[in-house]
Design a protein around this motif. Structure first.
Motif, PDB file in Angstrom:
ATOM      1  N   GLN A  39       0.814  -1.220   0.000  1.00 50.20           N
ATOM      2  CA  GLN A  39       0.000   0.000   0.000  1.00 50.20           C
ATOM      3  C   GLN A  39       0.843   1.264   0.000  1.00 50.20           C
ATOM      4  N   ASP A  40       2.133   1.164   0.285  1.00 47.88           N
ATOM      5  CA  ASP A  40       3.013   2.333   0.332  1.00 47.88           C
ATOM      6  C   ASP A  40       3.592   2.579  -1.063  1.00 47.88           C
ATOM      7  N   SER A  41       3.422   3.823  -1.566  1.00 48.26           N
ATOM      8  CA  SER A  41       3.910   4.136  -2.913  1.00 48.26           C
ATOM      9  C   SER A  41       5.432   4.058  -3.007  1.00 48.26           C
ATOM     10  N   GLY A  42       6.132   4.339  -1.910  1.00 49.98           N
ATOM     11  CA  GLY A  42       7.585   4.268  -1.941  1.00 49.98           C
ATOM     12  C   GLY A  42       8.125   2.860  -1.845  1.00 49.98           C
ATOM     13  N   LEU A  43       7.330   1.905  -1.289  1.00 51.16           N
ATOM     14  CA  LEU A  43       7.800   0.538  -1.115  1.00 51.16           C
ATOM     15  C   LEU A  43       7.225  -0.429  -2.149  1.00 51.16           C
TER      16      LEU A  43
END
Length: 359
Positions: A39-43
């Motif tokens: 759910q994290d755009s960076g991960l």
């Protein structure tokens, strides 16, 4: 006989409580933290793995920076049932960007010179010989006329037209570092309620005031901010305080998203635990007296249970204060580490700002 009845009742309650509080197994813990990473755009898209053993969660893989490494650890520690997080994530070395050299413009094509027009020959008419003085004057006049005619018919060199200069490319955008200790004022988009929300959930907000560095605006107000709920506790029926703890994780500027680390915003409700205990105890004692009068030992046990219910009913009407943070509430956070961004232009927002008194 009375003591035996009370012990059996307490044993039944303990067994029922232990059966309800079944902790998630290791496979469920690993699956939940993988869902948080996706759910994290960076991960997203990174090869991150999570393994759990007896409540100890180990995460491994490669991330781009320390902020992403800390964010992954926060997601893992926020999962209910995780006792300890072993962070084996490594930060990849930055790849240098090659600088392209601009090729020089090609030289302008040379124009061919125009051919000179042909010179007409002068027609000489024979005349009678004149006197010597007149002949000399005529020869001088003819020589001057011939020289003037030659000057009029000399070819001129062509003039090349000007070549337009190629405009230089625009300079690359300059990055700005916002230092640690900078205050971020945000306005909530999602409402938060201690009775409805759970720890680990994310929430949306917008930047309420611009972030400036040395008097220059780096990020104007109105850009999107995302955070998560570090802890949420709802006031129980008989004791305890409601608690909400929030923290910011990232800010979106243009088409880029930057991970940030801030301090925690904490709000705690009022507690009525002591008052509850007194009311429940009093209700049980009164019930026991009434039951004893009515039917002896067996009646006393029934009366105590009824009295306890009476005390619980009083507390249900006066349970501890719940925490509600409606949308548009303004909250203040502080950066715990610097963040480097590319300055952006103003973002037009149509949301009305809320007074600080309504926080």
């Amino acid at each position: 006989m009375k003591a035996r009845i009370v012990c059996c009742a307490l044993l039944s309650v303990c067994l029922f409580t232990a059966g309800c509080a079944k902790a998630p197994n290791d496979a469920q813990l690993a699956s939940q933290v993988q869902d948080k990473f996706s759910q994290d755009s960076g991960l997203q898209g990174k090869q991150l793995s999570a393994q759990a053993a007896n409540g100890v969660l180990t995460i491994s893989g490669t991330v781009d920076n320390d902020a992403q490494r800390d964010a992954a650890a926060r997601y893992a520690s926020g999962i209910p049932g995780v006792k300890e997080v072993v962070n084996n994530l490594t930060v990849a070395a930055p790849t240098p960007t090659p600088v392209a050299q601009e090729a020089p413009p090609p030289p302008p094509p040379a124009e061919e010179p125009k051919p000179a027009p042909p010179v007409k020959k002068a027609v000489v008419h024979k005349k009678k010989p004149a006197a010597p003085e007149m002949a000399d004057a005529g020869a001088a006049t003819a020589a001057a006329g011939g020289a003037s005619a030659m000057q009029d018919h000399q070819p001129t060199s062509p003039v090349a037209p000007p070549v337009p200069a190629t405009p230089p490319p625009p300079p690359p955008p300059q990055k700005v570092t916002i230092p640690a200790g900078t205050t971020l004022a945000v306005r909530l988009v999602d409402a938060i309620d201690s009775e409805k929300n759970q720890a680990g959930e994310t929430f949306k907000a917008t930047l309420n005031s611009p972030l400036s560095v040395e008097g220059e605006v780096a990020i104007p107000a109105g850009y999107d901010v995302e955070g998560h709920l570090v802890d949420v506790k709802s006031a129980g029926k008989f004791a305890g305080q409601s608690v909400v703890i929030l923290q910011l994780d990232r800010i979106a500027v243009g088409n880029k998203s930057y991970s940030i680390t801030t301090d925690q915003y904490k709000k705690q409700g009022s507690s009525r635990g002591k008052n509850t205990a007194e009311k429940v105890g009093a209700g049980a004692a009164i019930g026991a007296i009434i039951g004893g009068i009515a039917g002896g030992g067996k009646g006393a046990g029934i009366g105590a249970a009824a009295g306890g219910g009476l005390g619980g009913g009083v507390q249900a009407a006066t349970k501890g204060q719940q925490i509600k943070l409606p949308s548009e509430t303004v909250l203040n956070f502080t950066l715990q580490g610097p963040v480097t961004v590319i300055p952006a232009g103003n973002k037009n927002g149509d949301r009305q700002k809320m007074d600080a008194s309504q926080q």
